[in-house]
Design an enzyme around this catalytic site. Structure first.
Site, mmCIF file in Angstrom:
data_model
loop_
_atom_site.group_PDB
_atom_site.id
_atom_site.type_symbol
_atom_site.label_atom_id
_atom_site.label_comp_id
_atom_site.label_asym_id
_atom_site.label_seq_id
_atom_site.Cartn_x
_atom_site.Cartn_y
_atom_site.Cartn_z
ATOM 1 N N ASP A 195 18.841 -30.916 11.382
ATOM 2 C CA ASP A 195 17.841 -30.040 11.971
ATOM 3 C C ASP A 195 16.676 -30.887 12.504
ATOM 4 O OD1 ASP A 195 16.943 -27.021 12.158
ATOM 5 O OD2 ASP A 195 15.256 -28.036 11.194
ATOM 6 N N TYR A 251 6.868 -27.278 15.316
ATOM 7 C CA TYR A 251 7.295 -26.430 16.433
ATOM 8 C C TYR A 251 6.174 -26.241 17.449
ATOM 9 C CZ TYR A 251 11.467 -25.278 13.776
ATOM 10 O OH TYR A 251 12.657 -25.363 13.098
ATOM 11 N N HIS A 272 24.389 -23.198 9.695
ATOM 12 C CA HIS A 272 23.444 -24.276 9.985
ATOM 13 C C HIS A 272 23.235 -25.202 8.789
ATOM 14 C CE1 HIS A 272 19.986 -26.109 11.994
ATOM 15 N NE2 HIS A 272 19.263 -25.900 10.911
#
Length: 290
Positions: free
Chosen positions: A104, A211, A267
């Site tokens: 990730d 982010y 994921h």
């Protein structure tokens, strides 16, 4: 015994002006593991003892996470600083190169680090994070934009933190158990460990700040050359955030590439299918061992 205890030891290192926490087990060549969002070093709990048989395994808490320092400025979480963190850890541990493993966000850092310092990466192992060029292209498609809706939510001030911490961090539990194909991969103790890490002062904002810098990141704007570092990608095909199609064509950017798909996995690939992930990692690394 706490789930955070194990055969590993907890230590700290200062890198790039930031004090970083890590767990360590084993001796030998360096294997450095970088976790993703919303995790911490604990996401590698199934890999650390396995690879400590042959490596000095370091599972890092990225800056802003768990017991590592949490700089307050949003600008502290740009890719250039994250690359310097990794460089400082490798050199600070007395090594000039490593096997670099990332999942990730840790995978994004690992990709970028391998481009910035290919001489410091013997082999690269990426789990469920596409090559930066493929990610940039994917974010221009309606399909991936819908999957990545949370990235846009995370651009807002304070609201993402409020939503994540509401109802005893219910969104974190939903992210792990809701996305997982194998619901038994996460015990309640595992979920509580992730909640406790996110609840540490300053951690949640730091985690979201990754982010908030995403659209200014090098990973979205660079012209990518051919990466010469031998690379393994492991991909859980049931990832609802990142489509399998983002892996297609990666060989145009990586000269020596292997991709292993796991059809019944989300994921959270190294936590859901640890035995298979460990097997694929071992097979890949065996090709470089004398």
């Amino acid at each position: 015994m706490s789930v955070l205890e194990g055969p590993w030891k907890h230590e700290y290192i200062t890198s790039n002006g930031v004090k970083l926490h890590y767990v360590i087990q084993g001796e030998g060549p360096l294997m450095l593991m970088l976790h993703g969002f919303p995790e911490f070093w604990y996401s590698w709990r199934h890999q650390i003892p396995e690879f400590a048989k042959d490596f000095k395994v370091i599972a890092l808490d990225l800056r802003g996470y768990n017991d590592s320092d949490k700089p307050k400025d949003t600008s502290a979480y740009v890719m250039s600083e994250l690359i310097k963190d990794v460089e400082g850890v490798i050199k600070g541990l007395g090594y000039d190169k490593c096997v670099l493993v990332g999942h990730d966000w840790g995978g994004a850092i690992a990709w970028n680090f391998a481009y910035a310092h290919p001489e410091m990466v013997e082999q690269l192992i990426i789990l469920n994070l596409p090559h930066p060029a493929k990610m940039a292209k994917g974010l221009r498609t309606p399909q991936q934009l819908l999957r990545s809706w949370y990235i846009f939510l995370f651009q807002l001030p304070w609201l993402p933190e409020l939503l994540i911490q509401s109802l005893d961090y219910q969104l974190l539990e939903a992210a792990f158990k809701g996305m997982a194909e194998n619901k038994n991969a996460f015990t309640q103790a595992d979920i509580d460990a992730y909640k406790d890490a996110a609840a540490k002062r300053g951690a949640l904002t730091a985690m979201v700040n990754y982010y908030r810098n995403a659209f200014q990141q090098r990973m979205l704007s660079q012209d990518w050359s051919i990466l010469e570092v031998p690379t393994l990608m492991i991909w859980g095909e049931k990832d609802i955030a990142l489509g399998k199609e983002l892996t297609y064509g990666t060989d145009a950017y990586v000269r020596n590439l292997q991709i292993k798909y796991i059809s019944t996995c989300s994921h959270w690939v190294q936590q859901e299918q640890p035995q298979l992930v460990n097997q694929y990692m071992r097979e890949f690394l065996a090709g470089f061992r004398s």
